[in-house]
Write a protein that holds these residues in place. Structure first.
Motif, PDB file in Angstrom:
ATOM      1  N   ILE A 114      12.161 -24.024 -36.368  1.00 38.10           N
ATOM      2  CA  ILE A 114      13.871 -24.310 -36.643  1.00 38.10           C
ATOM      3  C   ILE A 114      14.054 -25.138 -35.959  1.00 38.10           C
ATOM      4  CG2 ILE A 114      15.737 -23.059 -37.002  1.00 38.10           C
ATOM      5  CD1 ILE A 114      14.300 -20.316 -37.660  1.00 38.10           C
ATOM      6  N   ASN A 115      14.801 -25.988 -36.042  1.00 42.05           N
ATOM      7  CA  ASN A 115      15.649 -26.910 -35.298  1.00 42.05           C
ATOM      8  C   ASN A 115      16.949 -26.601 -35.122  1.00 42.05           C
ATOM      9  OD1 ASN A 115      13.330 -28.799 -34.802  1.00 42.05           O
ATOM     10  ND2 ASN A 115      13.684 -29.589 -37.109  1.00 42.05           N
ATOM     11  N   PHE A 116      17.465 -26.542 -33.790  1.00 45.96           N
ATOM     12  CA  PHE A 116      18.906 -26.226 -33.685  1.00 45.96           C
ATOM     13  C   PHE A 116      19.622 -27.358 -33.122  1.00 45.96           C
ATOM     14  CE2 PHE A 116      16.733 -21.956 -33.887  1.00 45.96           C
ATOM     15  CZ  PHE A 116      17.772 -21.284 -34.293  1.00 45.96           C
ATOM     16  N   GLU A 117      20.981 -27.198 -33.341  1.00 51.71           N
ATOM     17  CA  GLU A 117      22.003 -28.082 -33.045  1.00 51.71           C
ATOM     18  C   GLU A 117      23.324 -27.479 -32.679  1.00 51.71           C
ATOM     19  OE1 GLU A 117      24.376 -31.550 -35.210  1.00 51.71           O
ATOM     20  OE2 GLU A 117      22.496 -32.389 -34.718  1.00 51.71           O
ATOM     21  N   LYS A 118      23.547 -27.614 -31.441  1.00 49.52           N
ATOM     22  CA  LYS A 118      24.863 -26.862 -30.904  1.00 49.52           C
ATOM     23  C   LYS A 118      24.660 -25.397 -31.101  1.00 49.52           C
ATOM     24  CE  LYS A 118      27.649 -30.662 -31.319  1.00 49.52           C
ATOM     25  NZ  LYS A 118      29.053 -31.430 -31.876  1.00 49.52           N
ATOM     26  N   ASN A 119      23.415 -24.846 -30.825  1.00 49.65           N
ATOM     27  CA  ASN A 119      22.967 -23.456 -31.179  1.00 49.65           C
ATOM     28  C   ASN A 119      23.273 -22.811 -32.337  1.00 49.65           C
ATOM     29  OD1 ASN A 119      22.451 -22.811 -28.280  1.00 49.65           O
ATOM     30  ND2 ASN A 119      24.528 -22.919 -27.871  1.00 49.65           N
ATOM     31  N   LYS A 120      23.148 -23.613 -33.332  1.00 54.59           N
ATOM     32  CA  LYS A 120      23.204 -23.438 -34.811  1.00 54.59           C
ATOM     33  C   LYS A 120      21.954 -23.947 -35.581  1.00 54.59           C
ATOM     34  CE  LYS A 120      28.262 -23.461 -35.213  1.00 54.59           C
ATOM     35  NZ  LYS A 120      29.371 -23.922 -35.981  1.00 54.59           N
ATOM     36  N   PRO A 121      21.463 -23.152 -36.382  1.00 51.37           N
ATOM     37  CA  PRO A 121      20.091 -23.773 -37.394  1.00 51.37           C
ATOM     38  C   PRO A 121      20.519 -25.042 -38.019  1.00 51.37           C
ATOM     39  CG  PRO A 121      20.951 -21.669 -38.157  1.00 51.37           C
ATOM     40  CD  PRO A 121      21.596 -21.916 -36.888  1.00 51.37           C
ATOM     41  N   LYS A 122      19.826 -26.185 -37.757  1.00 45.50           N
ATOM     42  CA  LYS A 122      19.933 -27.426 -38.504  1.00 45.50           C
ATOM     43  C   LYS A 122      19.120 -27.438 -39.713  1.00 45.50           C
ATOM     44  CE  LYS A 122      20.979 -32.196 -38.210  1.00 45.50           C
ATOM     45  NZ  LYS A 122      21.518 -33.225 -37.741  1.00 45.50           N
ATOM     46  N   ASN A 123      17.952 -27.292 -39.587  1.00 43.87           N
ATOM     47  CA  ASN A 123      16.746 -27.558 -40.614  1.00 43.87           C
ATOM     48  C   ASN A 123      15.416 -26.676 -39.936  1.00 43.87           C
ATOM     49  OD1 ASN A 123      15.414 -29.359 -38.750  1.00 43.87           O
ATOM     50  ND2 ASN A 123      16.589 -31.009 -39.666  1.00 43.87           N
ATOM     51  N   ILE A 124      14.733 -26.358 -41.023  1.00 46.70           N
ATOM     52  CA  ILE A 124      13.239 -25.795 -40.777  1.00 46.70           C
ATOM     53  C   ILE A 124      12.333 -26.611 -41.133  1.00 46.70           C
ATOM     54  CG2 ILE A 124      12.121 -23.808 -41.350  1.00 46.70           C
ATOM     55  CD1 ILE A 124      14.624 -22.357 -42.129  1.00 46.70           C
ATOM     56  N   GLU A 125      11.305 -26.860 -40.112  1.00 48.83           N
ATOM     57  CA  GLU A 125      10.067 -27.475 -40.460  1.00 48.83           C
ATOM     58  C   GLU A 125       9.021 -26.642 -41.312  1.00 48.83           C
ATOM     59  OE1 GLU A 125       8.508 -29.701 -37.292  1.00 48.83           O
ATOM     60  OE2 GLU A 125      10.726 -29.853 -36.167  1.00 48.83           O
ATOM     61  N   LYS A 126       8.879 -25.570 -40.769  1.00 52.25           N
ATOM     62  CA  LYS A 126       7.870 -24.678 -41.563  1.00 52.25           C
ATOM     63  C   LYS A 126       7.953 -23.340 -41.193  1.00 52.25           C
ATOM     64  CE  LYS A 126       4.374 -28.384 -40.854  1.00 52.25           C
ATOM     65  NZ  LYS A 126       2.999 -28.893 -40.241  1.00 52.25           N
ATOM     66  N   LYS A 151      -1.496 -15.232 -41.168  1.00 51.51           N
ATOM     67  CA  LYS A 151      -2.786 -15.878 -41.002  1.00 51.51           C
ATOM     68  C   LYS A 151      -2.677 -17.489 -40.767  1.00 51.51           C
ATOM     69  CE  LYS A 151      -5.044 -12.496 -43.996  1.00 51.51           C
ATOM     70  NZ  LYS A 151      -5.808 -12.258 -45.171  1.00 51.51           N
ATOM     71  N   SER A 152      -1.073 -17.908 -40.400  1.00 56.96           N
ATOM     72  CA  SER A 152      -0.821 -19.193 -40.330  1.00 56.96           C
ATOM     73  C   SER A 152      -0.890 -20.115 -41.413  1.00 56.96           C
ATOM     74  CB  SER A 152      -1.934 -19.956 -39.258  1.00 56.96           C
ATOM     75  OG  SER A 152      -1.778 -19.255 -37.808  1.00 56.96           O
ATOM     76  N   ASN A 153      -0.991 -19.448 -42.549  1.00 60.77           N
ATOM     77  CA  ASN A 153      -0.882 -20.045 -43.958  1.00 60.77           C
ATOM     78  C   ASN A 153       0.940 -20.640 -44.005  1.00 60.77           C
ATOM     79  OD1 ASN A 153      -3.272 -19.762 -45.131  1.00 60.77           O
ATOM     80  ND2 ASN A 153      -2.652 -17.587 -45.533  1.00 60.77           N
ATOM     81  N   ILE A 154       1.031 -21.736 -44.479  1.00 61.00           N
ATOM     82  CA  ILE A 154       2.454 -22.484 -44.402  1.00 61.00           C
ATOM     83  C   ILE A 154       2.912 -21.642 -45.786  1.00 61.00           C
ATOM     84  CG2 ILE A 154       3.721 -24.537 -45.034  1.00 61.00           C
ATOM     85  CD1 ILE A 154       1.576 -25.860 -43.308  1.00 61.00           C
ATOM     86  N   LEU A 155       4.309 -21.314 -45.676  1.00 62.94           N
ATOM     87  CA  LEU A 155       5.233 -20.544 -46.767  1.00 62.94           C
ATOM     88  C   LEU A 155       6.389 -21.470 -46.900  1.00 62.94           C
ATOM     89  CD1 LEU A 155       5.211 -16.936 -45.358  1.00 62.94           C
ATOM     90  CD2 LEU A 155       3.717 -17.962 -47.063  1.00 62.94           C
ATOM     91  N   TYR A 156       7.091 -21.478 -48.054  1.00 61.67           N
ATOM     92  CA  TYR A 156       8.103 -22.176 -48.448  1.00 61.67           C
ATOM     93  C   TYR A 156       9.277 -21.519 -47.625  1.00 61.67           C
ATOM     94  CZ  TYR A 156      11.935 -24.341 -51.206  1.00 61.67           C
ATOM     95  OH  TYR A 156      12.875 -25.023 -51.592  1.00 61.67           O
ATOM     96  N   CYS A 157      10.123 -22.080 -46.971  1.00 62.34           N
ATOM     97  CA  CYS A 157      11.402 -21.587 -46.352  1.00 62.34           C
ATOM     98  C   CYS A 157      12.532 -21.700 -46.997  1.00 62.34           C
ATOM     99  CB  CYS A 157      11.376 -22.516 -44.926  1.00 62.34           C
ATOM    100  SG  CYS A 157       9.808 -22.767 -43.814  1.00 62.34           S
ATOM    101  N   GLY A 158      12.676 -22.079 -48.020  1.00 57.55           N
ATOM    102  CA  GLY A 158      13.787 -22.179 -48.871  1.00 57.55           C
ATOM    103  C   GLY A 158      14.376 -23.787 -48.673  1.00 57.55           C
ATOM    104  N   PRO A 159      15.398 -23.894 -49.655  1.00 57.75           N
ATOM    105  CA  PRO A 159      16.374 -25.155 -49.740  1.00 57.75           C
ATOM    106  C   PRO A 159      17.367 -25.052 -48.613  1.00 57.75           C
ATOM    107  CG  PRO A 159      17.185 -23.609 -51.294  1.00 57.75           C
ATOM    108  CD  PRO A 159      15.907 -22.691 -50.619  1.00 57.75           C
ATOM    109  N   PHE A 160      16.696 -25.627 -47.174  1.00 56.37           N
ATOM    110  CA  PHE A 160      17.774 -25.511 -46.052  1.00 56.37           C
ATOM    111  C   PHE A 160      17.663 -26.634 -45.394  1.00 56.37           C
ATOM    112  CE2 PHE A 160      18.746 -24.600 -41.655  1.00 56.37           C
ATOM    113  CZ  PHE A 160      19.917 -23.875 -42.030  1.00 56.37           C
ATOM    114  N   ASN A 161      18.812 -27.488 -45.420  1.00 50.70           N
ATOM    115  CA  ASN A 161      18.974 -28.757 -44.294  1.00 50.70           C
ATOM    116  C   ASN A 161      20.237 -28.942 -44.138  1.00 50.70           C
ATOM    117  OD1 ASN A 161      17.740 -31.013 -43.591  1.00 50.70           O
ATOM    118  ND2 ASN A 161      17.979 -32.221 -45.194  1.00 50.70           N
ATOM    119  N   ASN A 162      20.452 -29.584 -42.871  1.00 51.76           N
ATOM    120  CA  ASN A 162      21.752 -29.798 -42.229  1.00 51.76           C
ATOM    121  C   ASN A 162      22.594 -28.753 -42.110  1.00 51.76           C
ATOM    122  OD1 ASN A 162      21.255 -32.673 -41.729  1.00 51.76           O
ATOM    123  ND2 ASN A 162      21.674 -33.056 -43.659  1.00 51.76           N
ATOM    124  N   GLY A 163      21.861 -27.333 -41.768  1.00 50.94           N
ATOM    125  CA  GLY A 163      22.685 -26.351 -41.619  1.00 50.94           C
ATOM    126  C   GLY A 163      23.270 -25.648 -42.913  1.00 50.94           C
TER     127      GLY A 163
END
Length: 67
Positions: free
Chosen positions: A12-24, A29-41
Protein backbone atom coordinates in the motif's frame (compact mmCIF):
# COMPACT_ATOMS: atom_id res chain seq x y z
CA UNK A 1 0.94 -5.47 5.95
CA UNK A 2 2.32 -8.93 6.58
CA UNK A 3 0.92 -12.43 7.08
CA UNK A 4 2.21 -14.42 10.08
CA UNK A 5 4.82 -16.16 7.88
CA UNK A 6 6.52 -12.80 7.24
CA UNK A 7 5.49 -12.55 3.59
CA UNK A 8 3.70 -9.38 2.46
CA UNK A 9 -0.10 -9.38 2.60
CA UNK A 10 -0.37 -6.16 0.60
CA UNK A 11 1.68 -3.32 -0.80
CA UNK A 12 0.00 0.00 0.00
CA UNK A 13 1.29 3.45 -0.91
CA UNK A 14 0.60 6.21 1.61
CA UNK A 15 0.54 9.98 1.31
CA UNK A 16 0.40 12.13 4.45
CA UNK A 17 -0.25 8.98 6.56
CA UNK A 18 -3.34 8.05 4.51
CA UNK A 19 -3.64 5.20 2.00
CA UNK A 20 -3.38 6.54 -1.55
CA UNK A 21 -3.36 3.37 -3.68
CA UNK A 22 -2.67 -0.33 -3.47
CA UNK A 23 -0.20 -2.03 -5.74
CA UNK A 24 -0.84 -5.68 -4.86
CA UNK A 25 -2.48 -8.04 -2.34
CA UNK A 26 -1.33 -11.60 -1.67
CA UNK A 27 -2.53 -14.81 -0.04
CA UNK A 28 -0.23 -16.88 2.21
CA UNK A 29 1.20 -18.68 -0.84
CA UNK A 30 2.15 -15.32 -2.42
CA UNK A 31 -0.56 -15.58 -5.08
CA UNK A 32 -1.74 -12.14 -6.22
CA UNK A 33 -5.31 -11.22 -5.20
CA UNK A 34 -7.54 -8.42 -6.48
CA UNK A 35 -7.35 -5.56 -3.94
CA UNK A 36 -10.51 -3.75 -5.00
CA UNK A 37 -11.33 -0.57 -6.88
CA UNK A 38 -9.12 1.81 -4.88
CA UNK A 39 -7.13 4.74 -6.23
CA UNK A 40 -6.13 8.21 -5.03
CA UNK A 41 -7.51 7.44 -1.56
CA UNK A 42 -11.01 6.60 -2.82
CA UNK A 43 -12.89 3.34 -3.27
CA UNK A 44 -12.86 -0.06 -1.62
CA UNK A 45 -10.04 -2.14 -0.21
CA UNK A 46 -10.78 -5.85 -0.14
CA UNK A 47 -9.56 -7.68 2.97
CA UNK A 48 -8.71 -11.38 2.73
CA UNK A 49 -7.88 -14.00 5.33
CA UNK A 50 -4.59 -15.92 5.13
CA UNK A 51 -6.16 -18.47 2.76
CA UNK A 52 -7.26 -15.85 0.24
CA UNK A 53 -10.94 -15.79 1.19
CA UNK A 54 -12.60 -12.36 0.99
CA UNK A 55 -13.72 -11.39 4.50
CA UNK A 56 -14.59 -7.68 4.14
CA UNK A 57 -14.67 -4.61 1.93
CA UNK A 58 -13.46 -1.40 3.57
CA UNK A 59 -14.69 1.85 2.02
CA UNK A 60 -12.48 4.96 1.87
CA UNK A 61 -12.99 8.55 0.76
CA UNK A 62 -10.04 10.92 0.49
CA UNK A 63 -7.88 8.37 2.31
CA UNK A 64 -10.26 8.20 5.29
CA UNK A 65 -12.02 5.00 6.35
CA UNK A 66 -15.80 5.42 5.85
CA UNK A 67 -17.20 2.00 6.80
Amino acid sequence: MFIKNGKPKSIINFEKNKPKNIEKCFDKKSNILYCGPFNNGNGEIYIYDENGNLISKDHFKNGEFVN
